[in-house]
Motif scaffolding. Structure first.
Motif, PDB file in Angstrom:
ATOM      1  N   ASP A 163     -10.975  31.630  10.062  1.00  0.00           N
ATOM      2  CA  ASP A 163     -11.719  31.889   8.827  1.00  0.00           C
ATOM      3  C   ASP A 163     -10.834  32.491   7.734  1.00  0.00           C
ATOM      4  OD1 ASP A 163     -11.502  34.326  10.224  1.00  0.00           O
ATOM      5  OD2 ASP A 163     -13.068  35.172   8.962  1.00  0.00           O
ATOM      6  N   GLU A 164      -9.644  32.989   8.087  1.00  0.00           N
ATOM      7  CA  GLU A 164      -8.756  33.526   7.063  1.00  0.00           C
ATOM      8  C   GLU A 164      -8.058  32.344   6.390  1.00  0.00           C
ATOM      9  OE1 GLU A 164      -8.434  36.556   6.014  1.00  0.00           O
ATOM     10  OE2 GLU A 164      -9.651  37.546   7.542  1.00  0.00           O
ATOM     11  N   ARG A 165      -8.395  32.145   5.110  1.00  0.00           N
ATOM     12  CA  ARG A 165      -7.936  30.944   4.415  1.00  0.00           C
ATOM     13  C   ARG A 165      -6.416  30.792   4.400  1.00  0.00           C
ATOM     14  NH1 ARG A 165      -8.776  28.270  -0.302  1.00  0.00           N
ATOM     15  NH2 ARG A 165      -7.639  29.906  -1.369  1.00  0.00           N
ATOM     16  N   MET A 178     -12.119  36.900  15.777  1.00  0.00           N
ATOM     17  CA  MET A 178     -13.049  37.599  14.886  1.00  0.00           C
ATOM     18  C   MET A 178     -13.421  36.715  13.707  1.00  0.00           C
ATOM     19  SD  MET A 178     -11.385  41.355  15.025  1.00  0.00           S
ATOM     20  CE  MET A 178     -12.592  42.504  14.409  1.00  0.00           C
ATOM     21  N   MET A 179     -14.603  36.108  13.815  1.00  0.00           N
ATOM     22  CA  MET A 179     -15.074  35.218  12.753  1.00  0.00           C
ATOM     23  C   MET A 179     -16.559  35.447  12.540  1.00  0.00           C
ATOM     24  SD  MET A 179     -13.339  31.535  13.549  1.00  0.00           S
ATOM     25  CE  MET A 179     -13.879  31.489  15.238  1.00  0.00           C
ATOM     26  N   PRO A 180     -17.044  35.235  11.315  1.00  0.00           N
ATOM     27  CA  PRO A 180     -18.484  35.362  11.111  1.00  0.00           C
ATOM     28  C   PRO A 180     -19.225  34.172  11.729  1.00  0.00           C
ATOM     29  CG  PRO A 180     -17.405  34.669   9.090  1.00  0.00           C
ATOM     30  CD  PRO A 180     -16.329  34.900  10.097  1.00  0.00           C
ATOM     31  N   GLU A 181     -20.533  34.255  11.742  1.00  0.00           N
ATOM     32  CA  GLU A 181     -21.414  33.208  12.286  1.00  0.00           C
ATOM     33  C   GLU A 181     -21.277  33.105  13.805  1.00  0.00           C
ATOM     34  OE1 GLU A 181     -23.328  30.695  10.487  1.00  0.00           O
ATOM     35  OE2 GLU A 181     -23.004  31.612   8.545  1.00  0.00           O
ATOM     36  N   LYS A 205      -6.644  40.793  17.791  1.00  0.00           N
ATOM     37  CA  LYS A 205      -7.023  41.636  18.927  1.00  0.00           C
ATOM     38  C   LYS A 205      -6.042  41.325  20.050  1.00  0.00           C
ATOM     39  CE  LYS A 205     -11.584  42.713  19.163  1.00  0.00           C
ATOM     40  NZ  LYS A 205     -12.925  42.465  19.691  1.00  0.00           N
TER      41      LYS A 205
END
Lengths: 317, 235
Positions: B10-12, B55-58, B83
């Motif tokens: 998710d980190e662009r 670690m990602m949303p959704e 992590k």
């Protein structure tokens, strides 16, 4: 082994201690009364003079034992509650460390990735420019994160040396948006009603950008729409200047809304963050003798944060 | 053909950095910005390897890993995560990840790991898989063209038929349950029932058995499912 782990659980231990304490109190009183009855029976059989003093003493004794047990009980409960709070704090701190480590490692990983790319490949000028831009943003993110923690610690220790300035908040917002235009990569951050009467407030030049950054960042992270959008507006309300940040994010439930300003608190669904951002916002706003509030129609319907500063009539700090 | 890699990150900035490095190393890269999109892309692209953030949303990395592993136990998955503690790694390996790299990482190390994982996966395929051509009795199946050549002529196979045939060929002489065959052919789709499978078996027998009523290659096992006998000795 795992099957019996519940035995050492603090809640189980606590409940068993209470049961043990209650049972022992009952046993004390019960056996005391039995001994007393036997003694009275003995007195009656021998036709001795039953002393009324003896009767009173029995009940005084029971009362004293009960009070002592009640005191022990209160002590145990206080220790238990205290212990539970400590455990909770410890967990939150661990979460914070994990979250914050992630916040630090991510920009470092990105920097390393692009440095490796530059050393391995000869990229065209356009790509070079683009990736150098990414790297600059990563260093900004890194320094913002570090500043946040350092400044928060200084404010909490009352060692922060403020750099106050009095200025029009509208101008401040415009300048801030220009400087941090990199938001536009991932979100639309729009300043509404840019013109109007100057809204003078006294602010710290290092802390206020951190507040703004946190609010925009949150709006972006807790957002499921295709394009996150934050509308900033400023106005005079009575003797206060308010700055609101309205987003199209996932909103927040009433139960969570009460807790989000607590230190280390994280919304359950959040996969990221350190749980310190909104606490910092609140701390900084109090430092400005102002406040922060939030409104949300509930989940899935966006959130509005409202910062409130005392209005300054005079420009001189 | 270039090996396909799916990057779920998710980190662009990191996602783009990974994409460019992997592409320059000769891979075909698809990026997904969160776990949910990741699962969609995985089904769409059918990659040979997945690079996964935790670690990602959704839907986080562990959730993605669980969902992928439920359907595909073999695809190599490499986790890239900030992590980096032993407990995190142990949790991921319990979930069935093949490799774990902590952030920040060196691009060279990542590329070497990716290369090695893909190489190992290709060995597995050679050992366990059925080559593109398979022969039994007088029949010959070409999986690359989805065609079966039988004494009665050429038959075009559907994707589902090819999947199930391949499953039979990789498990000769073994009674396969209806549930196993259904899962192999249709995944977990709810509207598919055992009747559909039985219809498929009727078709296979029509294609490949000289007497479909007395099958020799695709035999029934009562109360269980079906068994494939490449020698055609029947039961």
């Amino acid at each position: 082994m795992i099957r019996y782990r519940w035995i050492t659980n603090p809640v189980t231990v606590f409940i068993f201690s209470l049961i043990a304490l209650g049972s022992s109190l009952w046993l004390y009183i019960h056996s005391y009364l039995r001994v007393n009855d036997a003694f009275q029976e003995f007195v009656r059989k021998r036709n001795l003079d039953p002393s009324p003093l003896l009767e009173t003493e029995t009940w005084v004794m029971i009362l004293i034992v009960s009070v002592l047990v009640a005191l022990i009980l209160i002590g145990v409960i206080i220790i238990f509650v205290y212990y539970q709070k400590m455990i909770q704090l410890y967990r939150m701190q661990q979460n914070f460390i994990n979250g914050f480590t992630h916040e630090l490692k991510t920009p470092i990983a990105s920097l390393r990735l692009f440095l490796d790319t530059f050393s391995r490949h000869k990229l065209d000028e356009e790509s070079q420019k683009k990736y150098l831009g990414y790297m600059i943003r990563d260093t900004e993110r890194l320094s913002d994160n570090v500043n946040q923690i350092l400044n928060l610690a200084r404010i909490e220790d009352k060692k922060y040396e403020a750099q106050w300035e009095v200025g029009d908040i509208r101008l401040f917002i415009q300048n801030w948006l220009q400087k941090t235009s990199y938001w536009s990569e991932d979100a639309d951050v729009i300043f509404m009603e840019q013109v109007g009467q100057p809204l003078y407030v006294k602010y710290d030049i290092n802390l206020l950008p951190l507040v703004f950054m946190n609010l925009v960042n949150n709006a972006q992270i807790h957002n499921k729409s295709d394009r996150p959008r934050v509308e900033i507006s400023a106005r005079l309300q009575g003797k206060n200047v308010t700055v609101s940040f309205k987003d199209n994010g996932i909103g927040i439930s009433k139960a969570e809304a009460k807790k989000v300003f607590r230190k280390f608190y994280q919304v359950k669904k959040a996969a990221k963050g350190s749980g310190i951002g909104l606490y910092l916002v609140q701390t900084v706003m109090r430092f400005h003798k102002g406040s922060v509030r939030l409104f949300s129609e509930g989940e899935e319907s966006g959130t509005t944060f409202i910062l409130s500063f005392p209005f300054c009539d005079e420009v001189s700090p | 053909m270039k090996p396909r890699i799916l990057v779920i990150e998710d980190e662009r900035h990191i996602a783009e950095g990974l994409k460019i490095n992997l592409e320059l190393a000769g891979y075909d890269v698809t990026v997904a910005v969160n776990g949910k999109v990741g699962i969609q892309k995985w089904e769409e692209v059918k990659p040979q390897l997945i690079l996964l953030d935790i670690m990602m949303p959704e839907l986080d990395g562990h959730g993605v890993l669980e969902r992928v592993r439920r359907k595909d136990s073999k695809i190599p998955i490499l986790i890239l995560s900030a992590k980096n503690a032993s407990v995190d790694k142990v949790k991921a390996f319990h979930g069935g990840v093949d490799d774990y790299l902590g952030k920040p990482f060196s691009v060279e190390e990542l590329l070497l790991r990716v290369e090695r994982l893909l190489l190992r996966a290709s060995w597995n395929k050679e050992e366990n898989g059925v080559s593109e051509l398979y022969e039994f009795g007088p029949h010959r199946i070409d999986f690359s063209l989805f065609k079966a050549t039988t004494p009665d002529g050429m038959i075009d196979l559907t994707e589902q038929e090819a999947k199930i045939l391949r499953f039979f060929f990789t498990h000769p002489h073994k009674a396969l349950t209806r549930a196993e065959l259904l899962e192999e052919g249709w995944g977990y789709a709810e509207d598919i029932n055992t009747r559909t499978l039985d219809n498929f078996m009727v078709r296979f027998r029509k294609y490949f058995e000289s007497d479909p009523k007395k099958p020799k290659y695709f035999c029934s096992v009562r109360g269980v499912g079906y068994i494939f006998d490449p020698e055609g000795k029947g039961r």
